[in-house]
Design a protein around this motif. Sequence first.
Motif, PDB file in Angstrom:
ATOM      1  N   ARG A 191     -10.100 -81.386 -18.519  1.00 36.32           N
ATOM      2  CA  ARG A 191      -9.115 -82.430 -18.832  1.00 36.32           C
ATOM      3  C   ARG A 191      -9.117 -83.575 -17.821  1.00 36.32           C
ATOM      4  NH1 ARG A 191      -5.850 -77.854 -19.692  1.00 36.32           N
ATOM      5  NH2 ARG A 191      -4.770 -78.238 -17.717  1.00 36.32           N
ATOM      6  N   TYR A 192      -9.371 -83.267 -16.551  1.00 34.10           N
ATOM      7  CA  TYR A 192      -9.130 -84.251 -15.503  1.00 34.10           C
ATOM      8  C   TYR A 192     -10.385 -84.903 -14.941  1.00 34.10           C
ATOM      9  CZ  TYR A 192      -4.709 -81.663 -15.571  1.00 34.10           C
ATOM     10  OH  TYR A 192      -3.535 -81.051 -15.970  1.00 34.10           O
ATOM     11  N   THR A 193     -11.571 -84.377 -15.236  1.00 31.34           N
ATOM     12  CA  THR A 193     -12.794 -84.951 -14.676  1.00 31.34           C
ATOM     13  C   THR A 193     -13.094 -86.303 -15.301  1.00 31.34           C
ATOM     14  OG1 THR A 193     -13.731 -82.777 -14.208  1.00 31.34           O
ATOM     15  CG2 THR A 193     -15.273 -84.606 -14.347  1.00 31.34           C
ATOM     16  N   ASN A 194     -13.507 -87.228 -14.465  1.00 33.49           N
ATOM     17  CA  ASN A 194     -13.841 -88.574 -14.919  1.00 33.49           C
ATOM     18  C   ASN A 194     -15.265 -88.569 -15.485  1.00 33.49           C
ATOM     19  OD1 ASN A 194     -13.966 -91.332 -15.332  1.00 33.49           O
ATOM     20  ND2 ASN A 194     -14.305 -91.829 -13.185  1.00 33.49           N
ATOM     21  N   ALA A 195     -15.394 -88.314 -16.788  1.00 34.59           N
ATOM     22  CA  ALA A 195     -16.700 -88.255 -17.447  1.00 34.59           C
ATOM     23  C   ALA A 195     -16.610 -88.928 -18.807  1.00 34.59           C
ATOM     24  CB  ALA A 195     -17.159 -86.804 -17.602  1.00 34.59           C
ATOM     25  N   ASP A 196     -17.739 -89.486 -19.267  1.00 31.53           N
ATOM     26  CA  ASP A 196     -17.777 -90.129 -20.579  1.00 31.53           C
ATOM     27  C   ASP A 196     -17.778 -89.100 -21.704  1.00 31.53           C
ATOM     28  OD1 ASP A 196     -17.995 -92.641 -19.317  1.00 31.53           O
ATOM     29  OD2 ASP A 196     -20.172 -92.422 -19.159  1.00 31.53           O
ATOM     30  N   VAL A 197     -18.499 -88.011 -21.500  1.00 32.24           N
ATOM     31  CA  VAL A 197     -18.652 -86.970 -22.517  1.00 32.24           C
ATOM     32  C   VAL A 197     -18.546 -85.609 -21.845  1.00 32.24           C
ATOM     33  CG1 VAL A 197     -20.195 -85.945 -24.242  1.00 32.24           C
ATOM     34  CG2 VAL A 197     -20.144 -88.428 -23.952  1.00 32.24           C
ATOM     35  N   THR A 198     -17.889 -84.671 -22.511  1.00 34.37           N
ATOM     36  CA  THR A 198     -17.814 -83.292 -22.028  1.00 34.37           C
ATOM     37  C   THR A 198     -18.508 -82.389 -23.036  1.00 34.37           C
ATOM     38  OG1 THR A 198     -15.689 -83.700 -20.920  1.00 34.37           O
ATOM     39  CG2 THR A 198     -16.287 -81.416 -21.332  1.00 34.37           C
ATOM     40  N   ASP A 256     -29.500 -89.381 -21.496  1.00 39.21           N
ATOM     41  CA  ASP A 256     -30.592 -90.306 -21.744  1.00 39.21           C
ATOM     42  C   ASP A 256     -30.101 -91.645 -22.292  1.00 39.21           C
ATOM     43  OD1 ASP A 256     -32.260 -88.311 -20.915  1.00 39.21           O
ATOM     44  OD2 ASP A 256     -32.900 -87.706 -22.930  1.00 39.21           O
ATOM     45  N   ARG A 257     -28.877 -91.650 -22.780  1.00 41.77           N
ATOM     46  CA  ARG A 257     -28.290 -92.897 -23.279  1.00 41.77           C
ATOM     47  C   ARG A 257     -27.337 -93.530 -22.272  1.00 41.77           C
ATOM     48  NH1 ARG A 257     -30.690 -90.465 -26.674  1.00 41.77           N
ATOM     49  NH2 ARG A 257     -31.377 -91.232 -28.701  1.00 41.77           N
ATOM     50  N   GLY A 258     -27.465 -93.145 -21.023  1.00 41.90           N
ATOM     51  CA  GLY A 258     -26.742 -93.788 -19.930  1.00 41.90           C
ATOM     52  C   GLY A 258     -25.321 -93.308 -19.728  1.00 41.90           C
ATOM     53  N   ARG A 259     -24.940 -92.208 -20.345  1.00 41.79           N
ATOM     54  CA  ARG A 259     -23.566 -91.720 -20.200  1.00 41.79           C
ATOM     55  C   ARG A 259     -23.484 -90.652 -19.111  1.00 41.79           C
ATOM     56  NH1 ARG A 259     -21.051 -91.299 -26.306  1.00 41.79           N
ATOM     57  NH2 ARG A 259     -22.262 -92.983 -27.252  1.00 41.79           N
ATOM     58  N   HIS A 260     -22.284 -90.563 -18.526  1.00 42.29           N
ATOM     59  CA  HIS A 260     -22.020 -89.544 -17.527  1.00 42.29           C
ATOM     60  C   HIS A 260     -21.404 -88.340 -18.227  1.00 42.29           C
ATOM     61  CE1 HIS A 260     -23.121 -92.206 -14.313  1.00 42.29           C
ATOM     62  NE2 HIS A 260     -22.223 -93.104 -14.681  1.00 42.29           N
ATOM     63  N   VAL A 261     -22.087 -87.203 -18.134  1.00 45.57           N
ATOM     64  CA  VAL A 261     -21.732 -86.009 -18.900  1.00 45.57           C
ATOM     65  C   VAL A 261     -21.241 -84.916 -17.963  1.00 45.57           C
ATOM     66  CG1 VAL A 261     -22.561 -84.306 -20.561  1.00 45.57           C
ATOM     67  CG2 VAL A 261     -23.532 -86.609 -20.558  1.00 45.57           C
ATOM     68  N   LEU A 262     -20.185 -84.223 -18.383  1.00 45.52           N
ATOM     69  CA  LEU A 262     -19.724 -83.014 -17.720  1.00 45.52           C
ATOM     70  C   LEU A 262     -20.120 -81.839 -18.598  1.00 45.52           C
ATOM     71  CD1 LEU A 262     -18.085 -81.503 -15.513  1.00 45.52           C
ATOM     72  CD2 LEU A 262     -16.075 -81.780 -16.991  1.00 45.52           C
ATOM     73  N   LEU A 263     -20.977 -80.961 -18.068  1.00 42.34           N
ATOM     74  CA  LEU A 263     -21.431 -79.774 -18.797  1.00 42.34           C
ATOM     75  C   LEU A 263     -20.756 -78.550 -18.196  1.00 42.34           C
ATOM     76  CD1 LEU A 263     -23.293 -78.209 -20.761  1.00 42.34           C
ATOM     77  CD2 LEU A 263     -25.070 -78.299 -18.982  1.00 42.34           C
TER      78      LEU A 263
END
Length: 450
Positions: A191-198, A256-263
């Motif tokens: 919920r709180y991580t600053n990411a574009d996509v989770t 690969d599309r320049g987004r910051h992801v949280l896995l």
Amino acid sequence: MSSIAENRNAIWRDRLVRCRERVTGNRGLVVEGKLTRMVGLTLEAVGCRAAIGGQCEVVSGNGERIEAEVVGFSGESLYLMPTGDIRGLEQDARVIPTGRVCEAVVGDHLLGRVIDGAGRPLDGKGPIDDVERRSLTGKSYNPLARTPIREPLDVGVCAINALLSVGRGQRLGLFAGSGVGKSVLLGMMTRYTNADVTVVGLIGERGREVKEFVENILGEQGLSRAVVVAVPADNPPLRRMHGAMLATSIAEYFRDRGRHVLLLMDSLTRFAQAQREIALAINEPPATKGYPPSVFAKLPQLVERAGNGDKGGGSVTAFYTVLAEGDDQNDPIADAARAILDGHIVLSRKLAESGHYPAIDIEASISRAMNDITHREHQQAARSFKRLYSLYRQNQDLISVGAYERGSDERIDAAIEAMPTLEHFLNQDMNTPVSLEQSRTDLMTLFPQE
């Protein structure tokens, strides 16, 4: 009797040689085989050829086609592992190589959806359109092409932000036994991580946790920018492995599309156990506590796919939960994971039982990227905090029973006096985020640097 048995074997070999051949579309010549044996979940087929990782269709007695993947071979026999329900299979069932390999479905239309290990929707929201397909195993990445970890990431948890700072593109393990708050901590970071996509991979866990995670932890707002891959424990081992690889492939797509992801993957241990089931079923010898060597080869292949991309591109910051069975931190999988990850956060049962949440054992945890993403004053303050906290923990038994006398050691006296403040700093309500900047400010207030 021996001549009769020899004749039967000769007839059977002749049947295999004369297996029916058929031409199908653009696949070319396909030789069908037959199912000869099934042991556990492993199917043995003869009379056909396929590469490792290739897909086959096994036709059951009622005409239903069951997907299976080639996981090994010996002589003229292929070893197959089904990816679905195998009820209805009979001896001599037809085995048809398809010429395909398992692929990952990726695309922006996956956002807000819950899918299984094959990319099929589980949420009842209809089919997923406009998806792309790519290799499930990913591609090797030139290590010199990766962007170094230089940017800190706000995860909303004070203890991690201040004392175990995480960088974008870092890969950390969350080591925990059962019932110590692992899922709650994952939910907080979701919920709180600053990411574009989770991207969340629920691999091999209890089925009831899927709905709880989606509704109670992610919520409608969190799900809108997330993709959930759910493969509960009742799925075949190959499907569980595919689920972990699919979640990683989806994260790679957005990176690969320049987004910051949280896995977030819960859990790496279940992935390893699935590979163990497959390896032992095809007679691979066990090495360490029942784990065959292939398990320890598969772990880095999965983990190394996360991380930063090319310069100026996106990133995949990954948290992998590792189950410490019986709270044994020297479990083979836990030990192997520590060696290939960029840090580990250990949750303590003792802290959880005392009502300390999140139950992060600061002494046993480390972030290997912290020195690269924090300034010198922050590092010194974190070391001062850990030194004082550790000193109290080392002498806690003496202090608790009254065997320590005040004035015997100035450092221990200081630790006793500071301990209530340190514990208050580490405790955090699950519904209250603490930003990275606020965490730093609070830490520097406790331990100002000259």
